[in-house]
Design a protein around this motif. Structure first.
Motif, PDB file in Angstrom:
ATOM      1  N   LEU A 107       0.817  -1.223   0.000  1.00  0.00           N
ATOM      2  CA  LEU A 107       0.000   0.000   0.000  1.00  0.00           C
ATOM      3  C   LEU A 107       0.840   1.258   0.000  1.00  0.00           C
ATOM      4  CD1 LEU A 107      -2.823  -0.913   2.547  1.00  0.00           C
ATOM      5  CD2 LEU A 107      -2.631  -1.454   0.112  1.00  0.00           C
ATOM      6  N   ARG A 108       2.123   1.113   0.169  1.00  0.00           N
ATOM      7  CA  ARG A 108       3.023   2.259   0.301  1.00  0.00           C
ATOM      8  C   ARG A 108       3.020   3.082  -0.992  1.00  0.00           C
ATOM      9  NH1 ARG A 108       8.535   3.760   2.690  1.00  0.00           N
ATOM     10  NH2 ARG A 108       7.593   3.469   4.712  1.00  0.00           N
ATOM     11  N   ASP A 109       2.690   4.353  -0.827  1.00  0.00           N
ATOM     12  CA  ASP A 109       2.722   5.286  -1.952  1.00  0.00           C
ATOM     13  C   ASP A 109       3.491   6.539  -1.530  1.00  0.00           C
ATOM     14  OD1 ASP A 109       2.152   6.548  -4.401  1.00  0.00           O
ATOM     15  OD2 ASP A 109       0.312   7.411  -3.611  1.00  0.00           O
ATOM     16  N   THR A 110       2.981   7.227  -0.520  1.00  0.00           N
ATOM     17  CA  THR A 110       3.655   8.444  -0.047  1.00  0.00           C
ATOM     18  C   THR A 110       4.701   8.122   1.015  1.00  0.00           C
ATOM     19  OG1 THR A 110       2.105   8.850   1.766  1.00  0.00           O
ATOM     20  CG2 THR A 110       1.529   9.774  -0.398  1.00  0.00           C
ATOM     21  N   GLY A 111       4.604   6.946   1.625  1.00  0.00           N
ATOM     22  CA  GLY A 111       5.474   6.589   2.735  1.00  0.00           C
ATOM     23  C   GLY A 111       4.954   7.101   4.069  1.00  0.00           C
ATOM     24  N   PHE A 112       3.789   7.702   4.071  1.00  0.00           N
ATOM     25  CA  PHE A 112       3.152   8.197   5.286  1.00  0.00           C
ATOM     26  C   PHE A 112       1.934   7.320   5.541  1.00  0.00           C
ATOM     27  CE2 PHE A 112       0.584  11.738   7.378  1.00  0.00           C
ATOM     28  CZ  PHE A 112       1.204  11.552   8.612  1.00  0.00           C
ATOM     29  N   HIS A 113       2.031   6.442   6.523  1.00  0.00           N
ATOM     30  CA  HIS A 113       1.047   5.369   6.662  1.00  0.00           C
ATOM     31  C   HIS A 113      -0.400   5.828   6.869  1.00  0.00           C
ATOM     32  CE1 HIS A 113       1.485   5.759  11.061  1.00  0.00           C
ATOM     33  NE2 HIS A 113       0.368   5.061  11.147  1.00  0.00           N
ATOM     34  N   PRO A 114      -0.699   6.916   7.575  1.00  0.00           N
ATOM     35  CA  PRO A 114      -2.110   7.297   7.674  1.00  0.00           C
ATOM     36  C   PRO A 114      -2.716   7.653   6.315  1.00  0.00           C
ATOM     37  CG  PRO A 114      -0.844   8.389   9.388  1.00  0.00           C
ATOM     38  CD  PRO A 114       0.145   7.767   8.434  1.00  0.00           C
ATOM     39  N   LEU A 115      -1.948   8.343   5.516  1.00  0.00           N
ATOM     40  CA  LEU A 115      -2.430   8.739   4.198  1.00  0.00           C
ATOM     41  C   LEU A 115      -2.518   7.537   3.256  1.00  0.00           C
ATOM     42  CD1 LEU A 115      -3.272  11.012   2.289  1.00  0.00           C
ATOM     43  CD2 LEU A 115      -0.852  11.455   1.866  1.00  0.00           C
ATOM     44  N   ALA A 168      -5.489   5.371   4.349  1.00  0.00           N
ATOM     45  CA  ALA A 168      -6.770   6.012   4.043  1.00  0.00           C
ATOM     46  C   ALA A 168      -7.061   5.982   2.549  1.00  0.00           C
ATOM     47  CB  ALA A 168      -6.765   7.451   4.554  1.00  0.00           C
ATOM     48  N   ARG A 169      -6.061   6.217   1.752  1.00  0.00           N
ATOM     49  CA  ARG A 169      -6.264   6.163   0.294  1.00  0.00           C
ATOM     50  C   ARG A 169      -6.677   4.765  -0.150  1.00  0.00           C
ATOM     51  NH1 ARG A 169      -1.315   9.538  -2.431  1.00  0.00           N
ATOM     52  NH2 ARG A 169      -2.325  11.572  -2.361  1.00  0.00           N
ATOM     53  N   HIS A 170      -6.066   3.752   0.444  1.00  0.00           N
ATOM     54  CA  HIS A 170      -6.437   2.380   0.089  1.00  0.00           C
ATOM     55  C   HIS A 170      -7.889   2.107   0.487  1.00  0.00           C
ATOM     56  CE1 HIS A 170      -6.039  -1.808  -0.869  1.00  0.00           C
ATOM     57  NE2 HIS A 170      -6.430  -2.131   0.355  1.00  0.00           N
ATOM     58  N   LEU A 171      -8.254   2.526   1.680  1.00  0.00           N
ATOM     59  CA  LEU A 171      -9.638   2.317   2.113  1.00  0.00           C
ATOM     60  C   LEU A 171     -10.610   3.032   1.187  1.00  0.00           C
ATOM     61  CD1 LEU A 171      -9.225   2.621   5.964  1.00  0.00           C
ATOM     62  CD2 LEU A 171      -9.659   0.541   4.633  1.00  0.00           C
ATOM     63  N   PRO A 222     -16.498   3.536   4.014  1.00  0.00           N
ATOM     64  CA  PRO A 222     -17.250   4.727   4.427  1.00  0.00           C
ATOM     65  C   PRO A 222     -16.309   5.906   4.700  1.00  0.00           C
ATOM     66  CG  PRO A 222     -17.990   2.795   5.637  1.00  0.00           C
ATOM     67  CD  PRO A 222     -16.755   2.388   4.878  1.00  0.00           C
ATOM     68  N   ALA A 223     -16.747   7.093   4.333  1.00  0.00           N
ATOM     69  CA  ALA A 223     -15.909   8.290   4.453  1.00  0.00           C
ATOM     70  C   ALA A 223     -15.441   8.538   5.887  1.00  0.00           C
ATOM     71  CB  ALA A 223     -16.654   9.511   3.923  1.00  0.00           C
ATOM     72  N   ARG A 224     -16.304   8.296   6.868  1.00  0.00           N
ATOM     73  CA  ARG A 224     -15.893   8.518   8.266  1.00  0.00           C
ATOM     74  C   ARG A 224     -14.759   7.583   8.652  1.00  0.00           C
ATOM     75  NH1 ARG A 224     -20.416   8.167  12.409  1.00  0.00           N
ATOM     76  NH2 ARG A 224     -18.844   9.060  13.784  1.00  0.00           N
ATOM     77  N   LEU A 225     -14.813   6.354   8.203  1.00  0.00           N
ATOM     78  CA  LEU A 225     -13.749   5.399   8.494  1.00  0.00           C
ATOM     79  C   LEU A 225     -12.449   5.845   7.830  1.00  0.00           C
ATOM     80  CD1 LEU A 225     -12.801   2.705   9.700  1.00  0.00           C
ATOM     81  CD2 LEU A 225     -13.681   1.584   7.639  1.00  0.00           C
ATOM     82  N   VAL A 226     -12.532   6.271   6.598  1.00  0.00           N
ATOM     83  CA  VAL A 226     -11.354   6.768   5.877  1.00  0.00           C
ATOM     84  C   VAL A 226     -10.736   7.945   6.629  1.00  0.00           C
ATOM     85  CG1 VAL A 226     -10.560   7.859   3.733  1.00  0.00           C
ATOM     86  CG2 VAL A 226     -12.158   5.926   3.634  1.00  0.00           C
ATOM     87  N   GLY A 272     -15.912  17.227   7.078  1.00  0.00           N
ATOM     88  CA  GLY A 272     -16.262  17.817   5.786  1.00  0.00           C
ATOM     89  C   GLY A 272     -15.807  17.026   4.588  1.00  0.00           C
ATOM     90  N   ARG A 273     -14.980  17.672   3.806  1.00  0.00           N
ATOM     91  CA  ARG A 273     -14.549  17.205   2.494  1.00  0.00           C
ATOM     92  C   ARG A 273     -14.088  15.753   2.507  1.00  0.00           C
ATOM     93  NH1 ARG A 273     -10.930  21.291   1.581  1.00  0.00           N
ATOM     94  NH2 ARG A 273      -9.166  19.974   1.937  1.00  0.00           N
ATOM     95  N   THR A 274     -14.346  15.052   1.415  1.00  0.00           N
ATOM     96  CA  THR A 274     -13.904  13.673   1.305  1.00  0.00           C
ATOM     97  C   THR A 274     -12.451  13.620   0.867  1.00  0.00           C
ATOM     98  OG1 THR A 274     -14.573  13.493  -0.996  1.00  0.00           O
ATOM     99  CG2 THR A 274     -16.220  12.890   0.650  1.00  0.00           C
ATOM    100  N   PRO A 275     -11.773  12.521   1.114  1.00  0.00           N
ATOM    101  CA  PRO A 275     -10.352  12.407   0.800  1.00  0.00           C
ATOM    102  C   PRO A 275     -10.002  12.476  -0.683  1.00  0.00           C
ATOM    103  CG  PRO A 275     -11.033  10.712   2.344  1.00  0.00           C
ATOM    104  CD  PRO A 275     -12.272  11.398   1.859  1.00  0.00           C
ATOM    105  N   GLN A 276     -10.981  12.441  -1.578  1.00  0.00           N
ATOM    106  CA  GLN A 276     -10.677  12.461  -3.005  1.00  0.00           C
ATOM    107  C   GLN A 276      -9.890  13.699  -3.415  1.00  0.00           C
ATOM    108  OE1 GLN A 276     -14.688  12.128  -4.370  1.00  0.00           O
ATOM    109  NE2 GLN A 276     -14.607   9.906  -4.470  1.00  0.00           N
ATOM    110  N   SER A 277      -9.928  14.734  -2.615  1.00  0.00           N
ATOM    111  CA  SER A 277      -9.243  15.972  -2.963  1.00  0.00           C
ATOM    112  C   SER A 277      -7.808  16.014  -2.474  1.00  0.00           C
ATOM    113  CB  SER A 277     -10.013  17.156  -2.383  1.00  0.00           C
ATOM    114  OG  SER A 277     -10.035  17.070  -0.976  1.00  0.00           O
ATOM    115  N   TRP A 278      -7.322  14.947  -1.866  1.00  0.00           N
ATOM    116  CA  TRP A 278      -5.962  14.945  -1.329  1.00  0.00           C
ATOM    117  C   TRP A 278      -4.935  15.044  -2.439  1.00  0.00           C
ATOM    118  CZ3 TRP A 278      -6.378  10.163   2.318  1.00  0.00           C
ATOM    119  CH2 TRP A 278      -7.256  10.471   3.336  1.00  0.00           C
ATOM    120  N   THR A 279      -3.980  15.908  -2.246  1.00  0.00           N
ATOM    121  CA  THR A 279      -2.890  16.007  -3.196  1.00  0.00           C
ATOM    122  C   THR A 279      -1.579  16.123  -2.419  1.00  0.00           C
ATOM    123  OG1 THR A 279      -3.210  18.388  -3.294  1.00  0.00           O
ATOM    124  CG2 THR A 279      -4.216  17.098  -5.044  1.00  0.00           C
TER     125      THR A 279
END
Length: 127
Positions: A66-74, A77-80, A86-90, A119-126
């Motif tokens: 799952l490693r992409d950024t190397g920052f495990h919370p991100l 969450a992206r994998h989930l 569900p957005a709250r779980l993410v 608020g906003r869903t994780p789809q906007s993460w950059t």
């Protein structure tokens, strides 16, 4: 939309498919989930499964696949999110342990672009 990840069993199965090779990380995750089950009666009945599911999944971002950024919370969450969780779980996985502050230090997100807990869903993460 219902998801197998809505249940502690589904979350545990996903965690078990990713974390056992990481040894102590898997043991830690099991302990966190057990503690979450113990304290789950302190939250509303509607949120109990969410709390325990988040506990099972909070460190899945450490899984090498799952490693992409190397920052495990991100990464977790992206994998989930990609699995339709569900957005709250993410958001709970993304935000555990004050992750937004470490993300800023790593240059992965400004506080304005990090998803809010309500608020906003994780789809906007950059990153």
């Amino acid at each position: 939309m219902p998801s197998a990840l809505d249940t502690p069993q589904g979350a545990a199965e996903l965690a078990e498919s990713l974390l056992p090779p990481l040894g102590n990380r898997w043991l830690h995750t099991q302990a966190v989930a057990a503690r979450a089950r113990e304290v789950s009666t302190t939250v509303s009945k509607a949120d109990r499964h969410l709390l325990v599911s988040a506990a099972w999944l909070h460190d899945i971002g450490y899984a090498p696949q799952l490693r992409d950024t190397g920052f495990h919370p991100l990464d977790g969450a992206r994998h989930l999110e990609s699995l339709g969780a569900p957005a709250r779980l993410v958001r709970l996985v993304a935000h555990h342990s004050g992750a937004v502050y470490e993300a800023e230090q790593r240059g992965l997100a400004s506080r304005q672009s990090w998803p809010s807990m309500t608020g906003r869903t994780p789809q906007s993460w950059t990153p």
